[in-house]
Design a protein around this motif. Sequence first.
Motif, mmCIF file in Angstrom:
data_model
loop_
_atom_site.group_PDB
_atom_site.id
_atom_site.type_symbol
_atom_site.label_atom_id
_atom_site.label_comp_id
_atom_site.label_asym_id
_atom_site.label_seq_id
_atom_site.Cartn_x
_atom_site.Cartn_y
_atom_site.Cartn_z
ATOM 1 N N LYS A 132 0.842 -1.260 -0.044
ATOM 2 C CA LYS A 132 -0.143 0.244 -0.519
ATOM 3 C C LYS A 132 1.229 1.368 -0.164
ATOM 4 N N TRP A 133 -0.052 2.466 -1.072
ATOM 5 C CA TRP A 133 1.014 3.364 -0.793
ATOM 6 C C TRP A 133 0.862 4.345 -1.246
ATOM 7 N N GLN A 134 1.303 5.995 -0.666
ATOM 8 C CA GLN A 134 0.616 7.047 -0.524
ATOM 9 C C GLN A 134 1.835 7.609 -1.311
ATOM 10 N N PHE A 135 1.310 9.817 -1.158
ATOM 11 C CA PHE A 135 2.090 10.708 -2.075
ATOM 12 C C PHE A 135 2.471 11.831 -1.093
ATOM 13 N N ALA A 136 3.945 12.772 -1.382
ATOM 14 C CA ALA A 136 3.909 13.337 -0.312
ATOM 15 C C ALA A 136 5.096 14.229 -1.570
ATOM 16 N N LEU A 137 4.918 15.376 -1.146
ATOM 17 C CA LEU A 137 6.307 16.061 -1.910
ATOM 18 C C LEU A 137 7.664 16.395 -1.818
ATOM 19 N N SER A 138 8.220 15.818 -0.848
ATOM 20 C CA SER A 138 9.393 15.697 -0.916
ATOM 21 C C SER A 138 9.493 14.237 0.339
ATOM 22 N N PRO A 293 9.766 17.546 -7.926
ATOM 23 C CA PRO A 293 9.297 16.869 -6.585
ATOM 24 C C PRO A 293 8.254 15.788 -7.018
ATOM 25 N N VAL A 294 8.471 14.831 -5.680
ATOM 26 C CA VAL A 294 7.668 13.786 -5.410
ATOM 27 C C VAL A 294 7.746 13.070 -4.058
ATOM 28 N N ALA A 295 7.096 12.146 -4.044
ATOM 29 C CA ALA A 295 7.576 10.842 -2.402
ATOM 30 C C ALA A 295 6.931 10.309 -2.789
ATOM 31 N N ALA A 296 6.963 8.454 -2.285
ATOM 32 C CA ALA A 296 6.114 8.290 -1.667
ATOM 33 C C ALA A 296 6.127 7.647 -0.830
ATOM 34 N N TYR A 297 5.188 7.654 0.275
ATOM 35 C CA TYR A 297 5.819 6.309 1.277
ATOM 36 C C TYR A 297 4.653 4.904 1.069
ATOM 37 N N GLY A 298 4.872 3.261 2.115
ATOM 38 C CA GLY A 298 5.153 2.438 1.797
ATOM 39 C C GLY A 298 4.344 1.470 3.199
ATOM 40 N N MET A 299 3.520 1.116 3.087
ATOM 41 C CA MET A 299 3.206 -0.336 4.339
ATOM 42 C C MET A 299 2.898 -1.701 4.143
ATOM 43 N N THR A 300 2.991 -2.278 5.032
ATOM 44 C CA THR A 300 2.408 -3.212 4.799
ATOM 45 C C THR A 300 0.363 -3.111 5.197
#
Length: 454
Positions: A132-138, A293-300
């Motif tokens: 599962k993923w979501q996004f940020a700008l940095s 500019p973009v970043a992603a964060y994932g999780m279990t």
Amino acid sequence: MHATTNGIDRNRLAELFLTETRVFVDKHPRSAELASASGSLVAGVPMPWMRRWPGPFPLTVDEAHGGRFVDVDGHEYVDLCLGDTGAMTGHAHPAVLAAVAAQLARGATTMLPSRDAPVVGDELARRFGLPKWQFALSATDANRFVLRFARELTGRRKVLVHDWCYHGTVDETLVVALADGRTASRPGAIGPQVNPELTTAVVPFNDIAAVERAVAKGDIACMLIEPALTNIGIVLPDPGYHERLRDVLDRHDVLLIVDETHTICAGPGGCTREWGLRPDMFVIGKTIGSGVPVAAYGMTAAVAERIEAMQRDEGIDVSGVGGTLAGNAVSLAAVRATLEHALQPGDFSHSNRLAEAWARGVHDAFSAHGLPWSVQRLGCRAEYWFCAPPRTGAAAAAAVDHDLDAFMHLWALNRGILLTPFHNMALFTPFHGNADVDAHTAVFASALEALLPG
Ligand SMILES: Cc1ncc(COP(=O)(O)O)c(C=O)c1O
């Protein structure tokens, strides 16, 4: 008798640095002119780090393509800094250019999902093994968000980090350990945060016993790590460190967050895939948008289930996580193009081979002078030290030789090679070639000849 440090006579170093400074000024009249015409900018630059280059003023860049850039005085450089990893896929990557231009023409941001969103989520899941993923700008923002989630999910207030870590301008992580193990604000941090001991515990890299002691207190929500330190120079984990770390955190129900913003240099799935790490949450910025500019964060799935349940609750405010432009259509188009056309296994075999050759060239040159220096490598990133490879962030920080760093950088820059500021690091793109490595090897060897004549 002159003072000598790290095998180098300091008087000679100072004289050579002065000469190189004159060369730099003579070669860059147009950059000098633009720098002195920048009075409306704080310290003459749009961002404070742009003052951290070795010359008396920064170069102004005209354009950048692949592994090279050209300054406004018309000089071309081999770029081994690559925007400190932001351009690791190569400047102006053609597939990303096309995707971004096409999306801009169809609207940049609506606060609604674009068609690229699920495709990007699926590819991130495939690469990094988190569903599962979501996004940020940095990456800074992504780190701030995952720390918030970790606190919310565990009901604990503290974060555990490695001494001399860097995860962006995140208050909880701009810290170091004092000699007695207490947490202090990182030296030189602007406007130090309110007592970081309240938010953060710090342990040396590679020190499992210190991790055990820190988590035993029961107030740690999560540990945020780089799999190898890269921001105080490359500090690699001891064999077995990550397995033991995961085991300790599991036993104390502490979430593990892996920040691969720089360590993506290890391969297409970062160290997480290369080394079989098992993070609960994951952060990556910079490279995945090829400079957009973009970043992603994932999780279990287990973490996502709890976050999704929380987000369904109207009582929970979304403030503190997200941002108006986060997940915008242009950023996601850039990520999709990057993941589909760059950061592929073949790209890494090419750039890793170049980093290996760069490290060999540097090693052979300092060994020929009998200098006890060293060189470390992680995938397509390599770096030289004026000592044996450090095992902790504190040892790495203590080994920094600002004057010698500045000279090596300026010598290289005056001969057409840009190294990463803050340390002696080179990063390779698939657009670099053997000739770029050979050019650096020759420039590095000539710096040593100048420093150690005869
Ligand atoms: C490991 C790591 N995480 C996060 C960041 C922050 O990235 P940004 O400045 O793009 O927010 C950096 C920046 O160097 C980094 O090296």
